[in-house]
Motif scaffolding. Structure first.
Motif, PDB file in Angstrom:
ATOM      1  N   PRO A 500       0.963  -1.220   0.043  1.00 50.70           N
ATOM      2  CA  PRO A 500       0.341   0.161  -0.396  1.00 50.70           C
ATOM      3  C   PRO A 500       0.907   0.923  -0.080  1.00 50.70           C
ATOM      4  O   PRO A 500       1.816   1.485   0.540  1.00 50.70           O
ATOM      5  CB  PRO A 500      -1.072  -0.593   1.136  1.00 50.70           C
ATOM      6  N   GLU A 514      -4.610   3.915   3.772  1.00 51.02           N
ATOM      7  CA  GLU A 514      -5.126   3.216   2.921  1.00 51.02           C
ATOM      8  C   GLU A 514      -6.527   3.782   1.619  1.00 51.02           C
ATOM      9  O   GLU A 514      -6.791   2.857   0.872  1.00 51.02           O
ATOM     10  CB  GLU A 514      -6.763   2.333   4.076  1.00 51.02           C
ATOM     11  N   GLU A 515      -6.431   5.077   2.108  1.00 51.05           N
ATOM     12  CA  GLU A 515      -7.046   5.560   0.985  1.00 51.05           C
ATOM     13  C   GLU A 515      -6.962   7.058   1.003  1.00 51.05           C
ATOM     14  O   GLU A 515      -6.777   8.379   1.878  1.00 51.05           O
ATOM     15  CB  GLU A 515      -8.723   5.586   0.772  1.00 51.05           C
ATOM     16  N   ARG A 554      -2.903   3.989   8.130  1.00 47.81           N
ATOM     17  CA  ARG A 554      -2.532   3.204   9.643  1.00 47.81           C
ATOM     18  C   ARG A 554      -1.520   3.231  10.130  1.00 47.81           C
ATOM     19  O   ARG A 554      -0.306   2.760   9.042  1.00 47.81           O
ATOM     20  CB  ARG A 554      -3.430   1.913   8.579  1.00 47.81           C
TER      21      ARG A 554
END
Length: 680
Positions: A500, A514-515, A554
């Motif tokens: 990621p 994550e996004e 995260r």
């Protein structure tokens, strides 16, 4: 390789001189006024190709000979140009294939400079011939102390899209990628089925449907830079066969996005830069300081040359505001403070004709009974007193990572937000540091970082594996790293690093994303407060407002210092700290403003600077610029009130006043103090 020009001694002072615009009797007045102003260097011959070669192969140096002899007799040294930025009309007419073509396939009209294709073989041959004739004739002339090749590469012809350029691009791709399979892999051509069967099938990124291969676009930018460097190198090497004087060209840092000046740096004997104040800015002197620091950094910390700036208004901004009283002096001395060993202007005498007739000059249209002329003479006297500054270096404990290739890549189409802008973040970080009185260097992400206490990465969307390893090694060895959002995302081909995000920086930052959550226009998010110990504590310090960006962070070893209090990532980290090896890596997942009235970024950076051990003045207003260059302290007051600066002991250069522990800088004034040995 020659270094900085030996002559003139002290700070070089002068500007572009275009005597061909004036009758010969004016030349004698010019020389008299130059001596009055203390001018010791002029740039000569930048736009006279059509005069010295009025027809192909026919040369007439009689006018140039007389001007050079006149200047030499007055003790004024010459930065002699090759006039190759503006080919003569006969060249354009004889060689129509050399004409510049834009992305839409339109042949660009003449009537201005830079209207030629950088890859044109006809241009290469003609420019080489005129450079050869000039170097043969003047290479050993005692008045010619340096050479000025071309003028502002990339100003109007950063890239050309003609068939000649297309063929040159294909040859460049063969050299860069080796075979077509490697090119396809680098550009990710399997997407949309755009795989090439041979290099002959590759076209330049001319105007087409949206979504062109970004690898193609980036490589064309790289190719275009190399085309200009090849033209410079050709003329430079010709000159070196006939002259041992340093050779340069004038950069446009930071305002020529298409030119990668890290690539240019090793090609010139001395780095020279043109800078013009942006009158539309509320604090244009901060952008000036950034430009000067970046130029010094491109020069590798060595002294550099301010080749052009303005005495007052320029001719090409939407509103050409004149400089306020004292502003020209402050601008000039700020460049010297940050490493320039020259103060040069465009131009000596204001033109009566042409596109730049409303551009200010050292001798304005108003003549010598004018404030501009009196300021020019006074500045010359100041610079003579600063002769001892020449050759001294500026040192910095903090560095900002600047990469032109990342600049290009970030601002291609179809990024997550139209608000992602390289300069916006870079300038926000720079302004926050400037107002904290922190002098900074700029560095390429692969540079040696070991001497810096803190390295900041405001926008490294494109980051190679080598650069990422360099940043990690810096942290593990004890460095402090601060990274802003959307960094470390893609490699040099604009291919996303293995996920990621942020793939290239995930381990050094101790987190993953994550996004991405770009914010809507005018959207904001609030960050929680933080305690002095760097832990979330909304009751201890106030929160702050982020713009442009938010993301779902995260932690994977990092700890949260501030969190998002609202927005799409409420409750998740906004600012983190990761201890790694002997060092620390910080990450900020939103855009905070750098301006003082808005708080935010400066407030976040203060404890980071403290943690890294960066020493700076704590009791100065942020309208005062304080820069150390060698044994001299430059204090520039951008306020309309006097400011007393403590901790200064030495002798004020301009008036000889003894400073014992403090110095008062007048409103809008500049004071330079040669510091006592124990105060340095």
């Amino acid at each position: 390789m020659p270094g900085y020009p030996v002559l003139p001694e002290g700070i070089a002072y002068g500007g572009d001189y275009n005597p061909e615009q004036w009758p010969e009797e004016v030349w004698h007045e010019d020389v008299r006024l130059m001596r009055e102003a203390g001018v010791n260097l002029v740039s000569l011959g930048i736009f006279n190709w059509g005069l010295i070669e009025p027809a192909e192969g026919e040369y007439d140096f009689s006018t140039l000979d007389r001007v050079i002899d006149l200047l030499h007799g007055a003790g004024i040294f010459i930065d002699l140009a090759t006039p190759t930025s503006s080919p003569p009309v006969w060249f354009r007419n004889r060689y129509p294939g050399s004409r510049l073509v834009d992305r839409e396939g339109r042949v660009i009209a003449g009537g201005s400079r830079h209207s030629f294709c950088p890859s044109s073989p006809e241009y290469a041959a003609a420019s080489a011939r005129v450079a050869e004739r000039l170097a043969e004739r003047y290479g050993e002339h005692p008045a010619v102390v340096m050479w000025h090749v071309h003028n502002e590469y990339g100003w109007a012809n950063a890239a050309c899209y003609c068939e000649t350029s297309a063929e040159a691009f294909r040859a460049w791709l063969r050299e860069r990628h080796g075979d077509i399979d490697r090119l396809n892999a680098a550009w990710g051509t399997t997407f949309w089925g755009l795989t090439y069967g041979s290099f002959d099938e590759v076209e330049p990124p001319r105007l087409g449907p949206a979504g062109q291969l970004t690898g193609l676009q980036l490589d064309y930018m790289r190719f275009s830079v190399e085309a200009h460097i090849a033209n410079f190198r050709r003329e430079r090497d010709i000159i070196r066969r006939h002259s041992d004087r340093p050779v340069t060209t004038n950069f446009m840092i930071p305002n020529c996005k298409p030119m990668d000046y890290w690539r240019w740096a090793d090609e010139v004997d001395v780095v020279a830069n043109d800078h013009y104040l942006d009158a539309a800015r509320t604090d244009p002197h901060i952008e000036l300081s950034m430009a000067a620091d970046l130029t010094r950094s491109v020069a590798g910390g060595r002294p550099w040359m301010l080749m052009e700036h303005s005495t007052g208004a320029v001719n090409w901004q939407p509103r050409n505001l004149a400089k306020r009283p004292g502003e020209m002096r402050r601008n000039s001395l700020a460049h010297v403070a940050r490493g320039s060993d020259s103060v040069m202007f465009f131009q000596w005498r204001a033109s009566r004709q042409g596109a730049e007739k409303f551009h200010s000059a050292m001798v304005p249209h108003a003549g010598t009974d004018s404030d501009i002329w009196r300021d020019v003479v006074a500045l010359g006297a100041d610079l003579r007193k600063l002769a001892g500054v020449r050759g001294a270096r500026v040192t910095a404990d903090v560095a900002l990572v600047w990469d032109w290739e990342s600049y290009w890549a970030l601002e291609l189409e179809w990024r997550p937000s139209i608000d992602l802008a390289f300069r916006e973040r870079m300038e926000a970080f720079y302004e926050a540091l400037w107002r904290e009185h922190v002098t900074v260097d700029f560095v390429h992400p692969t540079a040696d970082l070991s001497r810096y206490k803190l390295v900041l990465v405001p926008g490294a969307y494109l980051l190679t594996e080598r650069a990422a390893a360099n940043l990690r090694g810096y942290v593990e060895a004890g460095g402090h790293l601060f990274v802003s959002y959307f960094s470390g995302i893609v490699d040099e081909h604009d291919i996303v690093h293995p996920g990621p995000h942020p793939g290239a920086l995930r381990e050094v930052l101790g987190l993953w994303v994550e996004e991405f959550h770009p914010l809507p226009e005018h959207g904001t998010v609030t960050l929680t407060g933080a305690s002095a110990a760097g832990t979330p504590d909304a009751a201890d310090t106030p929160g702050m407002t982020g713009t442009i960006w938010s993301e779902r962070v995260r932690p994977a070893g990092a700890r949260t210092v501030r969190a998002f209090a609202d927005g799409p990532d409420a409750g998740h980290p906004a600012l983190t700290r990761h201890d790694l090896g002997a060092g620390v890596a910080w990450y900020l997942a939103t855009a905070l403003p750098g301006r003082p009235a808005d708080g935010g970024l400066r407030e976040v950076l203060r404890p980071v600077l403290d943690d890294a051990g960066v020493v700076r003045p704590r009791d100065l207003p942020d309208t005062v610029e304080l820069v150390r260059r060698g044994r001299h302290a430059f204090l520039i007051n951008h306020d309309d009130r006097p400011v007393t600066v403590p901790g200064v002991t030495g002798v004020a250069v301009f008036d000889g006043t003894r400073c014992t522990g403090s110095v008062t800088v007048p409103p809008g004034g500049v004071t330079v103090v040669e510091l006592d040995e124990e105060a340095r």
